[in-house]
Design a protein around this motif. Structure first.
Motif, mmCIF file in Angstrom:
data_model
loop_
_atom_site.group_PDB
_atom_site.id
_atom_site.type_symbol
_atom_site.label_atom_id
_atom_site.label_comp_id
_atom_site.label_asym_id
_atom_site.label_seq_id
_atom_site.Cartn_x
_atom_site.Cartn_y
_atom_site.Cartn_z
ATOM 1 N N VAL A 245 0.727 -1.231 0.056
ATOM 2 C CA VAL A 245 -0.025 -0.203 0.100
ATOM 3 C C VAL A 245 0.869 1.248 0.011
ATOM 4 C CG1 VAL A 245 -1.642 1.317 1.424
ATOM 5 C CG2 VAL A 245 -2.038 -1.106 0.964
ATOM 6 N N LEU A 246 1.925 1.154 1.030
ATOM 7 C CA LEU A 246 2.769 2.332 0.877
ATOM 8 C C LEU A 246 3.490 2.657 -0.410
ATOM 9 C CD1 LEU A 246 3.468 4.384 3.312
ATOM 10 C CD2 LEU A 246 5.466 2.801 3.698
ATOM 11 N N PHE A 247 4.174 1.588 -0.967
ATOM 12 C CA PHE A 247 4.517 2.056 -2.489
ATOM 13 C C PHE A 247 3.534 2.057 -3.425
ATOM 14 C CE2 PHE A 247 8.485 -0.016 -0.243
ATOM 15 C CZ PHE A 247 9.384 0.659 -1.008
ATOM 16 N N ALA A 248 2.323 1.743 -3.353
ATOM 17 C CA ALA A 248 1.407 2.066 -4.247
ATOM 18 C C ALA A 248 0.965 3.548 -4.188
ATOM 19 C CB ALA A 248 0.169 1.269 -3.992
ATOM 20 N N PHE A 249 0.886 4.093 -2.918
ATOM 21 C CA PHE A 249 0.545 5.559 -2.725
ATOM 22 C C PHE A 249 1.960 6.220 -3.773
ATOM 23 C CE2 PHE A 249 -2.350 5.035 0.731
ATOM 24 C CZ PHE A 249 -3.124 5.763 0.407
ATOM 25 N N LEU A 250 2.921 5.826 -3.255
ATOM 26 C CA LEU A 250 4.009 6.679 -3.840
ATOM 27 C C LEU A 250 4.069 6.741 -5.347
ATOM 28 C CD1 LEU A 250 6.854 5.605 -1.529
ATOM 29 C CD2 LEU A 250 5.954 7.723 -1.315
ATOM 30 N N MET A 251 3.934 5.415 -6.062
ATOM 31 C CA MET A 251 3.858 5.401 -7.380
ATOM 32 C C MET A 251 2.705 6.107 -7.930
ATOM 33 S SD MET A 251 4.799 1.303 -8.403
ATOM 34 C CE MET A 251 4.729 1.722 -9.920
ATOM 35 N N LEU A 252 1.652 6.076 -7.085
ATOM 36 C CA LEU A 252 0.251 6.843 -7.904
ATOM 37 C C LEU A 252 0.548 8.390 -7.614
ATOM 38 C CD1 LEU A 252 -2.415 4.433 -6.391
ATOM 39 C CD2 LEU A 252 -1.700 4.696 -8.959
ATOM 40 N N ASP A 253 1.498 8.777 -6.999
ATOM 41 C CA ASP A 253 1.628 10.246 -6.835
ATOM 42 C C ASP A 253 2.436 10.707 -8.193
ATOM 43 O OD1 ASP A 253 0.554 11.429 -4.834
ATOM 44 O OD2 ASP A 253 2.131 11.482 -3.469
ATOM 45 N N ASN A 254 3.042 9.716 -8.957
ATOM 46 C CA ASN A 254 3.796 10.230 -10.218
ATOM 47 C C ASN A 254 2.703 10.958 -11.040
ATOM 48 O OD1 ASN A 254 4.633 9.710 -13.077
ATOM 49 N ND2 ASN A 254 6.215 8.710 -11.884
ATOM 50 N N HIS A 255 3.175 11.794 -11.737
ATOM 51 C CA HIS A 255 2.511 12.741 -12.805
ATOM 52 C C HIS A 255 1.641 11.917 -13.676
ATOM 53 C CE1 HIS A 255 1.532 16.234 -14.930
ATOM 54 N NE2 HIS A 255 1.859 15.681 -15.926
ATOM 55 N N LYS A 256 2.026 10.896 -14.002
ATOM 56 C CA LYS A 256 1.334 10.064 -14.969
ATOM 57 C C LYS A 256 0.154 9.713 -14.705
ATOM 58 C CE LYS A 256 1.663 5.522 -17.131
ATOM 59 N NZ LYS A 256 2.732 4.190 -17.079
ATOM 60 N N TYR A 257 -0.187 9.480 -13.307
ATOM 61 C CA TYR A 257 -1.643 9.232 -12.705
ATOM 62 C C TYR A 257 -2.207 10.360 -12.152
ATOM 63 C CZ TYR A 257 0.953 4.671 -13.133
ATOM 64 O OH TYR A 257 1.481 3.482 -13.460
ATOM 65 N N ARG A 258 -1.765 11.377 -12.506
ATOM 66 C CA ARG A 258 -2.527 12.593 -11.867
ATOM 67 C C ARG A 258 -2.883 13.654 -12.860
ATOM 68 N NH1 ARG A 258 -0.746 13.988 -6.497
ATOM 69 N NH2 ARG A 258 -0.712 15.973 -7.028
ATOM 70 N N SER A 259 -2.900 13.349 -14.288
ATOM 71 C CA SER A 259 -3.110 14.317 -15.366
ATOM 72 C C SER A 259 -3.418 13.307 -16.708
ATOM 73 C CB SER A 259 -2.074 15.119 -15.506
ATOM 74 O OG SER A 259 -0.800 14.621 -15.950
ATOM 75 N N LEU B 86 -7.814 5.384 -4.052
ATOM 76 C CA LEU B 86 -8.212 4.276 -3.333
ATOM 77 C C LEU B 86 -8.586 2.909 -3.762
ATOM 78 C CD1 LEU B 86 -9.763 3.812 -0.326
ATOM 79 C CD2 LEU B 86 -11.954 4.390 -1.383
ATOM 80 N N PHE B 87 -9.044 2.604 -4.839
ATOM 81 C CA PHE B 87 -9.113 1.394 -5.321
ATOM 82 C C PHE B 87 -8.060 0.627 -5.717
ATOM 83 C CE2 PHE B 87 -12.538 -1.395 -5.727
ATOM 84 C CZ PHE B 87 -12.470 -2.179 -6.993
ATOM 85 N N PRO B 88 -6.913 1.245 -6.343
ATOM 86 C CA PRO B 88 -5.748 0.630 -6.806
ATOM 87 C C PRO B 88 -5.081 0.295 -5.386
ATOM 88 C CG PRO B 88 -6.026 2.372 -8.173
ATOM 89 C CD PRO B 88 -7.270 2.680 -7.018
ATOM 90 N N VAL B 89 -5.215 1.108 -4.482
ATOM 91 C CA VAL B 89 -4.451 0.926 -3.256
ATOM 92 C C VAL B 89 -4.929 -0.342 -2.591
ATOM 93 C CG1 VAL B 89 -4.183 1.801 -0.785
ATOM 94 C CG2 VAL B 89 -3.266 2.957 -2.642
ATOM 95 N N LEU B 90 -6.179 -0.452 -2.429
ATOM 96 C CA LEU B 90 -6.937 -1.656 -1.746
ATOM 97 C C LEU B 90 -6.751 -2.845 -2.562
ATOM 98 C CD1 LEU B 90 -10.361 -0.225 -0.770
ATOM 99 C CD2 LEU B 90 -8.398 -0.423 0.798
#
Length: 711
Positions: free
Chosen positions: A621-635, A644-648
């Protein structure tokens, strides 16, 4: 348990083995192969179920299109962002409603027009009113409008100056092909949500041109917002997040848990004394860290909250959504989990030494039967292949259906560029119409994944149990035969796997089916209970509350009991070759006869192993949060609606992987303890076949006898 277990397993060499004969049976010679296939109808049921799963998935692959989960439909029924549309919409992925009056009217209670029937087209970005004039958004260029789609985009979708007098007149009556940009709009999950703050400059220009009256009510804002936040729309976006974040799922849900589980097993092997302390401390640190990430995404701390807006937006405009509310709920739940975790850690501090003693048994077994560390890789890769197929089918199943024109009662007229005139016969929009059985198909698909997961975890447990039981009951013979000792440690896992594949797959299918059904019934009843509580929360009596709470508690106890019996039944299946029902009976009898001893030795060890599994999944979960903070998944196209769903999912996948590998320790401990209890029962309270490692860990003979007899 009735009858000597050693006789069933075979504690003596076979004639071939004693004579040094060849062959697998001769080489191992520990567990006899006079078995027969058990519970075959349930193996056939499992196979038939997966044939049905493939057929069910093929329906999704045939009827579905994952783009529907993210992007909307235009007035022609095309999916925004689709390169197969006419015209090509691969660069046009934002849905925009052209007629503001239709948007307003669709929000009225007694209106005959629905927002799905309001005229919408696909654009690259949401238009904004001009600062010193009036801009238009015009329909796709066709017919007498001699512009390419690229030229239309370059002109910001405005070709009003090229219109004929008739077209200009119909446009001023809000019948197209061009419509004024009066309200600013923001890209909210690839739909342009109007802001009920019309541009005074643009509105005055429109009125001077003699344009039709435009409603300025706040309802124009809420109508689109409510559509975007429908429960079904939110679920579709959550499912779409699976497809967008697949690299995160592979890394954080597959590879990282594999690496961490292998490290944990290696540390158990070489650093067993400190592992319970390390596990407890690491668990609390991870729970706190994950909770802080939920706080950040919920906007409670830091400056990086989740936003429903895609791209730049007005900082003075705040737009909420269900996804943000769900993150708030998750943050509250994680706070509760964090508090409970700290309290549990304090409560078990004094008992950690007992866990160390239990883990030493498994550590020494792993040290002598080292193939056990590698074996879970087999079910790991099997489940990985199944999950990849299952996730792909999920995307298509949730988006399956047919794009059909709505049956509406709206009275409207729009200018048709192809016909070159106003058309009043084609006012209805398009929607994805799902077949009646799609809900059953999705439920069937979800249940199939859960059953397959339980099945392969059970297979892994059975193989491990058979290997460890062979090791335990062969110690007496092996101590006098060095060659035999090498053979049993080298061949035991392979032999146990062969016995599973040949004789016991039906029993494993039955056990995993029972667990799956019980847990699904429990989850369904919990869901119904929550809904009934919401509907009649005020009129619920104290008696009803008591009955509801008691039934929920009973279901939890039944679930835990069945899981516990199942796990020990797999051990008996591996060692005796019995069918599932008979194995459950034998396992229950042995547990009841030794309940105090098994509970005293094993419970705290199970707690530490459970915390270890949570450590692996929380790391995911911790590493998923860090990867999802990448610009690729934010725009842009890959923006996820919520982490929430990818982390779960990463948490669930990480826990499954950890369960496969931690099962080596867990099942080893339980198999050793159950074999020890049976050994002691057969020999008047003094185990004869307990290996030296067990004697060293639990103490001298007198201590073993006290444990056997119980307090």
């Amino acid at each position: 348990m009735r009858g000597p277990l050693g006789a069933i397993i075979g504690r003596h060499f076979s004639a071939a083995a004693g004579a040094g004969g060849g062959g697998d049976d001769a080489a191992t010679g520990v567990i006899r192969h006079d078995r027969k296939c058990r519970d075959l109808p349930f193996l056939a049921l499992f196979a038939a179920f997966w044939v049905a799963m493939i057929v069910n998935s093929s329906f999704g692959f045939n009827q579905g299109n994952p783009l529907r989960l993210t992007f909307g439909l235009d007035y022609k029924g095309n999916i925004c962002g689709s390169k197969h549309a006419d015209p090509d919409l691969s660069e046009l992925d934002v849905r925009y409603w052209m007629n503001p009056n239709q948007v307003y009217q669709s929000g009225l209670k007694d209106s005959k027009i629905d927002l799905a029937d309001a005229k919408s087209i696909c654009l690259m970005e949401c238009p904004y009113p001009a600062e010193d004039g009036l801009n238009f958004v015009c329909d796709y260029p066709e017919g007498d409008i001699r512009l390419s789609v690229d030229d239309w985009i370059d002109r910001d979708y405005d070709y009003f100056e090229y219109l004929t007098p008739e077209m200009r007149n119909t446009s001023l009556q809000l019948q197209g092909p061009c419509y004024p940009i009066i309200f600013p709009s923001i890209n909210v999950y690839w739909s342009c949500q109007f802001i009920a703050r019309p541009s005074n400059v643009s509105l005055k220009h429109w009125q001077r041109m003699g344009g039709a009256s435009i409603d300025e009510n706040m309802l124009i804002d809420k109508t689109i917002h409510n559509t975007i936040n429908y429960k079904s729309s939110v679920v579709k976006r959550y499912v779409a997040d699976i497809g967008k974040s697949w690299p995160v799922l592979i890394v954080c849900g597959g590879l990282l848990p594999l690496f961490l589980s292998l490290i944990w097993l290696a540390m158990i092997r070489y650093f067993v004394a400190g592992m319970p302390w390390i596990t407890v401390i690491l668990f609390n640190a991870l729970v706190i860290s994950v909770t802080m990430f939920f706080y950040i995404k919920a906007g409670w701390i830091g400056n990086d909250p989740l936003t429903v807006v895609i791209g730049p937006s007005d900082p003075y405009v705040s737009i909420g959504g269900r996804e943000i509310n769900h993150l708030h709920v998750a943050a509250v739940l994680m706070t509760i989990v964090m508090i409970i975790a700290l309290l549990i850690s304090i409560a078990i501090v004094r008992r950690i030494l007992k866990a160390t003693s239990v883990l030493k048994v498994a550590a020494k077994v792993i040290g002598e039967v080292q193939e056990l560390i590698i074996f879970p890789v087999v079910p790991y890769f099997t489940l990985a292949i199944i999950y990849m197929f299952w996730f792909a089918a999920t995307l298509y199943l949730f988006s399956s259906g047919q794009v059909l024109q709505n049956d509406c009662k709206a009275n409207c007229c729009t200018f048709d560029l192809k016909q070159g005139k106003v058309n009043c016969d084609n006012c209805c929009g398009y929607s994805v119409h799902y077949t009646p059985h799609i809900g059953i198909a999705i439920f069937f698909h979800l249940f199939g994944c859960y059953w397959a997961t339980q099945f392969f975890i059970a297979c892994s447990s059975t193989v491990i149990a058979g290997s460890v039981a062979s090791y335990y009951w062969a110690r007496g013979e092996m101590s006098h035969n060095v060659v035999m000792q090498h053979d049993i440690t080298f061949h035991t896992v392979v032999s146990s796997l062969k016995r599973l594949l040949r004789y016991s797959l039906g029993s494993v299918a039955l056990g995993s089916l029972i667990v799956s059904i019980v847990e699904w019934v429990q989850s369904i009843l919990k869901s119904l209970r929550r809904r009934l509580k919401t509907v009649d929360s005020a009129g619920e009596s104290s008696f009803q509350k008591t009955v509801s709470s008691s039934s929920n508690c009973c279901l939890g106890c039944i679930d835990w009991t069945i899981k516990s019996v199942n796990r020990n039944a797999y051990i008996v299946i591996a060692t005796t070759g019995k069918g599932f029902c008979k194995a459950s009976e034998l396992a229950t009898g042995l547990i009841m006869n030794n309940i105090l001893r098994i509970g005293q030795v094993n419970v705290i060890g199970d707690v530490i192993l459970f915390l270890g599994k949570l450590c692996v999944s929380l790391f995911s979960v911790l590493f998923a949060f860090l990867m999802l903070d990448n610009h690729k998944y934010r725009s842009a196209h890959n923006k996820i609606s919520s982490p929430l769903f990818p982390v779960l999912l990463c948490w669930a996948l990480g826990y499954v992987v950890a369960q496969l590998f931690f099962g080596v320790v867990e099942v080893s401990v339980e198999t050793i303890i159950m074999s020890f209890c049976q050994d002691a029962e057969e020999h008047d309270g003094e185990a004869q076949y307990a290996p030296p490692l067990l004697m060293e860990t639990l103490g001298d003979t007198s201590q073993l006898q006290r444990l056997t007899q119980g307090p």
